[in-house]
Motif scaffolding. Structure first.
Motif, PDB file in Angstrom:
ATOM      1  N   GLY A   6      19.462  80.551  46.106  1.00 44.52           N
ATOM      2  CA  GLY A   6      20.680  80.793  46.888  1.00 44.52           C
ATOM      3  C   GLY A   6      20.495  80.605  48.384  1.00 44.52           C
ATOM      4  N   ILE A   7      21.603  80.763  49.091  1.00 41.82           N
ATOM      5  CA  ILE A   7      21.592  80.638  50.558  1.00 41.82           C
ATOM      6  C   ILE A   7      22.315  81.850  51.142  1.00 41.82           C
ATOM      7  N   GLU A   8      21.736  82.423  52.151  1.00 39.20           N
ATOM      8  CA  GLU A   8      22.351  83.573  52.823  1.00 39.20           C
ATOM      9  C   GLU A   8      22.323  83.344  54.325  1.00 39.20           C
ATOM     10  N   VAL A   9      23.466  83.387  54.950  1.00 35.96           N
ATOM     11  CA  VAL A   9      23.548  83.115  56.392  1.00 35.96           C
ATOM     12  C   VAL A   9      24.265  84.271  57.067  1.00 35.96           C
ATOM     13  N   GLU A  10      23.699  84.748  58.164  1.00 33.46           N
ATOM     14  CA  GLU A  10      24.348  85.840  58.890  1.00 33.46           C
ATOM     15  C   GLU A  10      24.417  85.547  60.377  1.00 33.46           C
ATOM     16  N   ASN A  11      25.620  85.509  60.884  1.00 28.97           N
ATOM     17  CA  ASN A  11      25.860  85.331  62.329  1.00 28.97           C
ATOM     18  C   ASN A  11      25.068  84.174  62.941  1.00 28.97           C
ATOM     19  N   LEU A  12      25.057  83.082  62.266  1.00 32.43           N
ATOM     20  CA  LEU A  12      24.273  81.940  62.740  1.00 32.43           C
ATOM     21  C   LEU A  12      24.979  81.270  63.921  1.00 32.43           C
ATOM     22  N   VAL A  13      24.189  81.048  64.967  1.00 36.77           N
ATOM     23  CA  VAL A  13      24.737  80.452  66.196  1.00 36.77           C
ATOM     24  C   VAL A  13      23.827  79.314  66.635  1.00 36.77           C
ATOM     25  N   ARG A  14      24.436  78.219  67.078  1.00 37.67           N
ATOM     26  CA  ARG A  14      23.662  77.175  67.737  1.00 37.67           C
ATOM     27  C   ARG A  14      24.435  76.711  68.973  1.00 37.67           C
ATOM     28  N   VAL A  15      23.767  76.864  70.099  1.00 31.79           N
ATOM     29  CA  VAL A  15      24.355  76.431  71.364  1.00 31.79           C
ATOM     30  C   VAL A  15      23.491  75.300  71.889  1.00 31.79           C
ATOM     31  N   PHE A  16      24.101  74.182  72.203  1.00 24.62           N
ATOM     32  CA  PHE A  16      23.352  73.070  72.797  1.00 24.62           C
ATOM     33  C   PHE A  16      23.393  73.192  74.304  1.00 24.62           C
ATOM     34  N   ARG A  17      22.265  72.845  74.924  1.00 26.28           N
ATOM     35  CA  ARG A  17      22.204  72.926  76.368  1.00 26.28           C
ATOM     36  C   ARG A  17      23.261  72.004  76.971  1.00 26.28           C
ATOM     37  N   LYS A  18      24.013  72.505  77.883  1.00 22.84           N
ATOM     38  CA  LYS A  18      25.112  71.773  78.531  1.00 22.84           C
ATOM     39  C   LYS A  18      26.089  71.217  77.491  1.00 22.84           C
ATOM     40  N   GLY A  19      26.102  71.805  76.326  1.00 24.46           N
ATOM     41  CA  GLY A  19      26.972  71.287  75.280  1.00 24.46           C
ATOM     42  C   GLY A  19      27.803  72.391  74.672  1.00 24.46           C
ATOM     43  N   PRO A  20      28.465  72.067  73.579  1.00 24.79           N
ATOM     44  CA  PRO A  20      29.358  73.051  72.970  1.00 24.79           C
ATOM     45  C   PRO A  20      28.588  74.116  72.200  1.00 24.79           C
ATOM     46  N   ARG A  21      29.271  75.205  71.905  1.00 26.12           N
ATOM     47  CA  ARG A  21      28.750  76.221  71.005  1.00 26.12           C
ATOM     48  C   ARG A  21      29.074  75.694  69.607  1.00 26.12           C
ATOM     49  N   ALA A  22      28.196  74.830  69.106  1.00 27.36           N
ATOM     50  CA  ALA A  22      28.517  74.029  67.914  1.00 27.36           C
ATOM     51  C   ALA A  22      28.739  74.897  66.683  1.00 27.36           C
ATOM     52  N   VAL A  23      27.934  75.924  66.541  1.00 29.17           N
ATOM     53  CA  VAL A  23      28.111  76.872  65.432  1.00 29.17           C
ATOM     54  C   VAL A  23      28.170  78.252  66.069  1.00 29.17           C
ATOM     55  N   ASP A  24      29.238  78.976  65.757  1.00 32.25           N
ATOM     56  CA  ASP A  24      29.525  80.165  66.557  1.00 32.25           C
ATOM     57  C   ASP A  24      29.606  81.433  65.696  1.00 32.25           C
ATOM     58  N   GLY A  25      28.457  81.816  65.150  1.00 30.38           N
ATOM     59  CA  GLY A  25      28.406  83.090  64.437  1.00 30.38           C
ATOM     60  C   GLY A  25      28.922  83.023  63.006  1.00 30.38           C
ATOM     61  N   ILE A  26      28.507  82.011  62.269  1.00 27.40           N
ATOM     62  CA  ILE A  26      29.005  81.919  60.890  1.00 27.40           C
ATOM     63  C   ILE A  26      28.145  82.763  59.942  1.00 27.40           C
ATOM     64  N   SER A  27      28.793  83.289  58.920  1.00 26.35           N
ATOM     65  CA  SER A  27      28.114  84.038  57.861  1.00 26.35           C
ATOM     66  C   SER A  27      28.641  83.516  56.526  1.00 26.35           C
ATOM     67  N   LEU A  28      27.748  83.291  55.607  1.00 30.66           N
ATOM     68  CA  LEU A  28      28.183  82.849  54.274  1.00 30.66           C
ATOM     69  C   LEU A  28      27.069  83.120  53.270  1.00 30.66           C
TER      70      LEU A  28
END
Lengths: 322, 255
Positions: A6-28
């Protein structure tokens, strides 16, 4: 969740430098053996999520466990358990299909004999046996996708990540790939995490769908439940005389709220009445239409309901992912 | 070391297969051969200059530099290949499948060594044809050992740059420093015949010690062998850390 499948994700965030907040706290959470469709427009954060779950990109914050292994602290274990076919098939133009399978098997440490046997089996399964000894530079887009899928399966992964696997494929290749993905989940018990921007693909393949927009999951459930949540069908009418568009809009407006429609057409979500009532109302006002269509709720309607935009054309090229 | 060696073996296998499937793999030998044929032939009289005291003669003097240039450029070309793999996305496949990603660096390094075995042999055959002496105390293993260290150091340097930049634009960044180190050494005449700033720089250049030792091995009179090997191993160590740093950077930014 245990250490299998299985896969478990909690509050996953990825911010690129000088870029968008591409993934903003997803949980699934994805259950073992499930096909999870990750649906969203270009730039929504789908591919960035896949890159993090496959250990190709570290998250800025949050946690993710794949097959029970932490993607940051236990990358090698994660990689040993997963297979992935990413958006652009990473193939060496100077190697043949068979060379690629041999290399992939070697990277995973399969013994030579097993490598050969597994390679033949997969070439046959994806219909590339005859093209196996041709250099990849001569393959069509569909062949490359099928080879990429075969490569992802070489080491018998328990979790498979497919990032927009049918983008650019002809309908026949798309159907064949769908059939193979379904078979993998149903017969081999492989967990499939599938990103797509095609509504039909998510609808046909996925047991559950997560809809992502601007890095947020805006809805998540089975396709049927998501559509049932919207509940009401919509009616779209195209006036024969474009000048009568406003009159048609007024007539249809009595049955529900207007929603985005094809150019020149009027569409409403039916709050009251049915198609017959709409026809009678148009007749009563002597409004002629060239096209009248009743649409059951689709995943696009779900996306529209949750984001206020239609999925088709909702992509944000400025926010294109890694 | 879970997966380290099988990843290295897989990466090396692919690179070696590609080299031998494409004659372009001999490219790193072309420059040194050009220099060797052009200068060893045209400058043979340098061997008669007072102060030139290299017993095997001027052609042998040039051969050693040509050989080391060939193996160093072999390392640089491997760096170009790595940069290409990152630019066209193939590196992603390696990073995704490799349980132990450090094995990728070893794989490229092994392939580079195999490549320069062929290009080095080609330079040597041509040198033998044009007349380097094969008699005397030719210490083959000492010379090969130093050449291998130069190749590994250059490969690791190139790998680090390639993984940091992840584009074929890394080419000049890899090639230029290697060229400078190679040329700011006693290339055409011994150190004692150089003058001015060039002699100062050549004296400070660690490659000069390696080149002197290699020429000593060919002459059967090893000089400064220990310092040369020490420099060789130190460069390999430093550039191994550099390559690992490049790999970690590539992992962090998502290749």
């Amino acid at each position: 969740m245990g250490r299998r499948g299985g896969i478990e994700v909690e509050n996953l965030v990825r911010v690129f430098r000088k870029g968008p907040r591409a993934v903003d706290g997803i949980s699934l959470a994805v259950e073992p053996g499930e096909i999870y469709g990750f649906l969203g427009p270009n730039g929504a954060g789908k591919s960035t999520t896949v890159l993090m779950l496959t250990t190709l990109l570290p998250p800025t914050s949050g946690t993710a466990r794949v097959a029970g292994y932490d993607v940051v602290k236990e990358g090698p274990q994660v990689r040993a358990t997963i297979g992935a076919a990413l958006q652009e098939a990473a193939l060496d133009q100077f190697l043949t299909g068979r060379d690629h399978l041999h290399l992939q098997g070697a990277l995973h440490g399969l013994p030579r004999l097993e490598r050969r046997k597994r390679g033949e089996e997969l070439l046959q399964r994806v219909g590339l046996s005859e093209a196996a000894d041709r250099k990849v530079r001569g393959y069509s887009g569909g062949m490359k996708r099928r080879l990429d899928l075969a490569l992802a399966l070489v080491h018998r992964p328990s979790i498979l990540f497919l990032d927009e696997p049918t983008t650019g494929l002809d309908p026949q290749s798309r159907s064949a790939l769908w059939a193979e993905v379904s078979r993998l989940a149903r017969e081999d018990g492989v967990t499939v995490f599938l990103t797509t921007q095609y509504l039909e693909e998510a609808d046909v393949l996925a047991d559950r769908v997560g809809i992502i927009d601007h890095g947020h999951i805006v809805a998540e459930d089975t396709p049927e439940a998501l559509k049932a949540e919207i509940g009401r069908p919509s009616v779209e009418a195209t006036p024969m005389d474009p000048k009568e568009r406003d009159a048609v809009a007024r007539a249809l407006g009595r049955f529900g709220e207007e929603i985005p429609a094809q150019p020149g057409a009027v569409s409403v979500r039916l709050d009251r009445g049915d198609l017959a009532d709409v026809v009678r109302a148009l007749d009563a006002e002597d409004l002629k239409v060239s096209n009248l269509r009743l649409d059951e709720p689709s995943l696009n309607d779900v996306f529209l309901e949750k984001t206020g935009r239609s999925l088709e054309g909702a992509g944000d090229p400025e926010a294109e992912e890694a | 070391m879970g997966g380290f060696f099988w990843v290295a073996g897989a990466v090396a296998g692919r690179q070696i297969y590609k080299y031998f499937a494409n004659p372009a793999f001999l490219a790193p030998a072309l420059f040194p051969l050009f220099f060797f044929v052009a200068f060893a032939g045209g400058l043979t009289r340098v061997g008669d200059v007072p102060g030139f005291d290299y017993a095997p003669g001027y052609i042998a003097f040039q051969y050693v530099w040509a050989l080391l240039q060939a193996v160093a450029m072999g390392g640089a070309f491997t760096g170009f290949s790595i940069a290409g793999d990152f630019e066209n996305g193939f590196a992603r496949r390696l990073l995704l499948a490799a349980k132990n990603r450090s094995g990728i660096i070893l794989g490229y390094t092994i392939a580079s060594l195999v490549r320069v075995t062929v290009t080095g042999a080609l330079v040597t055959v041509i040198a033998l044809v044009v007349g380097i002496p094969i008699s005397g105390g030719f210490d083959l293993f000492g010379l090969i050992g130093l050449a291998a260290l130069v190749n590994v150091a250059a490969t690791l340097f190139g790998a680090g740059v390639a993984m940091l930049l992840r584009t074929q634009q890394a080419g000049p960044v890899i090639r230029t420093p290697i060229f400078m180190v190679l040329f700011l050494a006693p290339v055409f005449v011994p150190l004692n015949l150089l003058q001015g700033w060039l002699q100062t720089i050549a004296r400070l250049n660690p490659f000069t010690t390696v080149l002197d030792a290699a020429r000593g091995f060919l002459a059967g009179e090893p000089t400064s062998a220990l310092p040369a090997y020490g420099i060789g191993f130190a460069l390999v160590l430093v550039f191994a850390l550099w390559a690992l740093y490049g790999l970690r950077r590539a992992e962090r930014v998502g290749s």
